[in-house]
Design a protein around this motif. Sequence first.
Motif, PDB file in Angstrom:
ATOM      1  N   LEU A 120      -8.294  21.138  -8.526  1.00 50.79           N
ATOM      2  CA  LEU A 120      -7.028  20.684  -8.351  1.00 50.79           C
ATOM      3  C   LEU A 120      -5.811  21.560  -9.116  1.00 50.79           C
ATOM      4  CD1 LEU A 120      -7.990  17.256 -10.366  1.00 50.79           C
ATOM      5  CD2 LEU A 120      -7.462  17.552  -7.843  1.00 50.79           C
ATOM      6  N   TYR A 121      -6.180  22.451  -9.842  1.00 49.65           N
ATOM      7  CA  TYR A 121      -5.544  23.211 -10.139  1.00 49.65           C
ATOM      8  C   TYR A 121      -4.838  24.283  -9.060  1.00 49.65           C
ATOM      9  CZ  TYR A 121      -3.984  27.974 -12.252  1.00 49.65           C
ATOM     10  OH  TYR A 121      -3.213  29.192 -12.281  1.00 49.65           O
ATOM     11  N   LEU A 122      -5.797  24.813  -8.181  1.00 48.56           N
ATOM     12  CA  LEU A 122      -5.533  25.443  -7.081  1.00 48.56           C
ATOM     13  C   LEU A 122      -4.769  24.830  -6.027  1.00 48.56           C
ATOM     14  CD1 LEU A 122      -8.994  27.534  -6.718  1.00 48.56           C
ATOM     15  CD2 LEU A 122      -6.613  28.550  -7.767  1.00 48.56           C
ATOM     16  N   ALA A 123      -5.194  23.537  -5.886  1.00 52.24           N
ATOM     17  CA  ALA A 123      -4.323  22.838  -4.953  1.00 52.24           C
ATOM     18  C   ALA A 123      -3.088  22.669  -5.247  1.00 52.24           C
ATOM     19  CB  ALA A 123      -5.257  21.505  -4.834  1.00 52.24           C
ATOM     20  N   PHE A 126      -1.091  25.899  -4.436  1.00 51.25           N
ATOM     21  CA  PHE A 126      -0.634  26.100  -3.248  1.00 51.25           C
ATOM     22  C   PHE A 126       0.219  25.121  -2.594  1.00 51.25           C
ATOM     23  CE2 PHE A 126      -5.111  27.673  -2.886  1.00 51.25           C
ATOM     24  CZ  PHE A 126      -4.883  28.918  -2.646  1.00 51.25           C
ATOM     25  N   TYR A 127       0.300  23.871  -3.395  1.00 48.43           N
ATOM     26  CA  TYR A 127       1.358  22.645  -2.955  1.00 48.43           C
ATOM     27  C   TYR A 127       2.790  23.334  -3.377  1.00 48.43           C
ATOM     28  CZ  TYR A 127       4.336  18.704  -3.508  1.00 48.43           C
ATOM     29  OH  TYR A 127       5.245  17.805  -3.546  1.00 48.43           O
ATOM     30  N   PHE A 128       3.011  24.031  -4.284  1.00 51.62           N
ATOM     31  CA  PHE A 128       4.234  24.748  -5.102  1.00 51.62           C
ATOM     32  C   PHE A 128       4.690  25.741  -4.089  1.00 51.62           C
ATOM     33  CE2 PHE A 128       3.149  22.338  -8.965  1.00 51.62           C
ATOM     34  CZ  PHE A 128       4.485  21.350  -8.938  1.00 51.62           C
ATOM     35  N   GLY A 129       3.611  26.477  -3.348  1.00 50.71           N
ATOM     36  CA  GLY A 129       4.011  27.390  -2.509  1.00 50.71           C
ATOM     37  C   GLY A 129       4.212  28.813  -3.216  1.00 50.71           C
TER      38      GLY A 129
END
Length: 243
Positions: A120-123, A126-129
């Motif tokens: 979830l942290y890695l996702a 990546f969501y924040f770019g």
Amino acid sequence: MLRHAVAAEGRKLKGSCIWLAFLFLPAFSVFVGCANFSMNREILTNEWQSLWTQVSLFYGDLFLAVLLSIYAAYEWRLEHLNHNWNTLMTAPVPVRNIFWSKFLVIAGLSFVTQVLFFALYLAAGFYFGFQSPVPPDVIRWFLCAWIGSLPVAAMQLFFAMRIRSFAVPVGIGFACSVVGFLLAAKGWWACFPNALVIAGMGAVSQEALGQVDMGIFFVMCAVFTALFCGLSLLVLKKADVKS
């Protein structure tokens, strides 16, 4: 025989309510951390490291220990119901296998919990770019989170074994989290299991543990794990049937 005992403990988890806590608490920690990070991006400029300080704040300081308390209380819940403790004490199974099966199951649950949290942290990153690569410290954070959880799991198994109530050991886990946070904030993280996991995850300070501190961290994790596992085995070997 230990393998069969572990399999029996694993079957207890099928359809149990602990999976709700397993899914909700890590996800809630990441959600709150992401919200804090999003509102303070102008001052949180280190991307992955800054996001980590936010998502690990509630998870490392509080929720992880509470999760481990729930896991431990559930592992002993059936034994404390009705006269199941008497059945356990008269079963042709060595008490060491009974305890180690529960400890191994919780260690496995903790490992899977860390995998979920880090995914979830890695996702979120990546969501924040984020433009920077994923830092190698992520591996250290993961290992320290899991290894630091083992002495907490051993301690909570001891409390859950001695206390028949399901809620009381969970409450003790919450109180231990508060104590651990205060000790870690003062730099006394090597003195208490909950403080170890908080310091290992960097949930109080963003600075990574140095090589000497990492050595102390692993040694103290081993000491506290051995201490509470030893106490549990000693009590089990001398335990009698209960009315």
